[in-house]
Design a protein around this motif. Structure first.
Motif, PDB file in Angstrom:
ATOM      1  N   ALA A 141       0.825  -1.207   0.000  1.00 42.99           N
ATOM      2  CA  ALA A 141       0.000   0.000   0.000  1.00 42.99           C
ATOM      3  C   ALA A 141       0.861   1.260   0.000  1.00 42.99           C
ATOM      4  O   ALA A 141       0.553   2.234  -0.690  1.00 42.99           O
ATOM      5  CB  ALA A 141      -0.928  -0.004   1.212  1.00 42.99           C
ATOM      6  N   ARG A 142       1.963   1.263   0.735  1.00 43.73           N
ATOM      7  CA  ARG A 142       2.834   2.446   0.759  1.00 43.73           C
ATOM      8  C   ARG A 142       3.385   2.756  -0.622  1.00 43.73           C
ATOM      9  O   ARG A 142       3.531   3.904  -0.991  1.00 43.73           O
ATOM     10  CB  ARG A 142       3.983   2.238   1.734  1.00 43.73           C
ATOM     11  N   GLU A 143       3.709   1.700  -1.384  1.00 41.26           N
ATOM     12  CA  GLU A 143       4.219   1.919  -2.738  1.00 41.26           C
ATOM     13  C   GLU A 143       3.118   2.403  -3.671  1.00 41.26           C
ATOM     14  O   GLU A 143       3.339   3.257  -4.520  1.00 41.26           O
ATOM     15  CB  GLU A 143       4.832   0.626  -3.277  1.00 41.26           C
ATOM     16  N   ARG A 144       1.907   1.844  -3.532  1.00 45.16           N
ATOM     17  CA  ARG A 144       0.792   2.232  -4.404  1.00 45.16           C
ATOM     18  C   ARG A 144       0.397   3.685  -4.198  1.00 45.16           C
ATOM     19  O   ARG A 144       0.045   4.391  -5.137  1.00 45.16           O
ATOM     20  CB  ARG A 144      -0.427   1.349  -4.117  1.00 45.16           C
ATOM     21  N   TYR A 145       0.425   4.137  -2.956  1.00 42.90           N
ATOM     22  CA  TYR A 145      -0.067   5.474  -2.649  1.00 42.90           C
ATOM     23  C   TYR A 145       1.044   6.476  -2.349  1.00 42.90           C
ATOM     24  O   TYR A 145       0.783   7.580  -1.897  1.00 42.90           O
ATOM     25  CB  TYR A 145      -1.029   5.408  -1.457  1.00 42.90           C
ATOM     26  N   ALA A 146       2.287   6.145  -2.638  1.00 43.58           N
ATOM     27  CA  ALA A 146       3.418   7.002  -2.301  1.00 43.58           C
ATOM     28  C   ALA A 146       3.357   8.365  -2.984  1.00 43.58           C
ATOM     29  O   ALA A 146       3.784   9.363  -2.427  1.00 43.58           O
ATOM     30  CB  ALA A 146       4.728   6.305  -2.646  1.00 43.58           C
ATOM     31  N   LYS A 147       2.809   8.438  -4.206  1.00 43.81           N
ATOM     32  CA  LYS A 147       2.792   9.699  -4.950  1.00 43.81           C
ATOM     33  C   LYS A 147       1.569  10.549  -4.662  1.00 43.81           C
ATOM     34  O   LYS A 147       1.464  11.670  -5.157  1.00 43.81           O
ATOM     35  CB  LYS A 147       2.876   9.413  -6.444  1.00 43.81           C
ATOM     36  N   LEU A 148       0.615  10.041  -3.902  1.00 40.95           N
ATOM     37  CA  LEU A 148      -0.588  10.808  -3.589  1.00 40.95           C
ATOM     38  C   LEU A 148      -0.268  11.875  -2.552  1.00 40.95           C
ATOM     39  O   LEU A 148       0.509  11.655  -1.637  1.00 40.95           O
ATOM     40  CB  LEU A 148      -1.690   9.893  -3.060  1.00 40.95           C
ATOM     41  N   ARG A 149      -0.860  13.029  -2.708  1.00 39.69           N
ATOM     42  CA  ARG A 149      -0.675  14.142  -1.774  1.00 39.69           C
ATOM     43  C   ARG A 149      -2.029  14.681  -1.356  1.00 39.69           C
ATOM     44  O   ARG A 149      -2.993  14.629  -2.122  1.00 39.69           O
ATOM     45  CB  ARG A 149       0.121  15.285  -2.433  1.00 39.69           C
TER      46      ARG A 149
END
Length: 160
Positions: A141-149
């Motif tokens: 999950a951290r990798e999937r959502y890493a670019k979300l701000r």
């Protein structure tokens, strides 16, 4: 003012005291080689005749001897499984009343996926497949959502 409700029960009268786990007895493991199905005689109509293992029981026994679980069996495990082979033989000769006992006995050795999960057994390939991380292999999950701000009225990205 005290709390609402009855007074707490006296700790000495409580059913659960949440004690620590019972200490274990650590045994020295001695792996035992899988025995062959024995030859023996049984009485039939007053005569002693050699017991003939059903072909299906011989296949079943060979399957257990080659199973990954077998490398963790000691002499008492093999003895218990040998008694279970007799039940298996009677079952395959038509005594279906033994089905429940047979199922319970093979479950103790990890016969099915559910049995192995209950016994906390896992195949080595499962651990190696995910590099020992215990994940399904999917992207975390951290990798999937890493670019979300976070975007909001006070965010510098909104232009407000």
């Amino acid at each position: 003012m005290a709390g609402i409700g009855p007074a707490p029960k006296d700790p000495s009268r409580r059913a659960r005291r949440n004690k620590g786990p019972t200490p274990q007895t650590i045994l020295r493991f001695e792996r035992a080689e899988a025995p062959a199905l024995p030859t023996f005689e049984i009485e039939v109509d007053g005569d002693l005749v050699e017991f003939a293992w059903p072909a299906r029981t011989v296949e079943w026994w060979d399957m257990w001897r080659a199973s990954p679980q077998a490398e963790h069996f000691g002499s008492t495990d093999w003895d218990f499984l040998l008694d279970t082979a007799l039940i298996h033989a009677k079952y395959w000769r038509g005594d279906l009343s033994l089905a429940a006992e047979l199922r319970l006995r093979v479950a103790k050795h990890g016969a099915t996926m559910e049995d192995r999960a209950r016994l906390r057994m896992a195949f080595a390939e499962a651990d190696e497949a995910d590099g020992g991380k215990g994940s399904s292999g999917a992207v975390a999950a951290r990798e999937r959502y890493a670019k979300l701000r976070v975007v909001g009225p006070d965010s510098p990205d909104t232009g407000h």
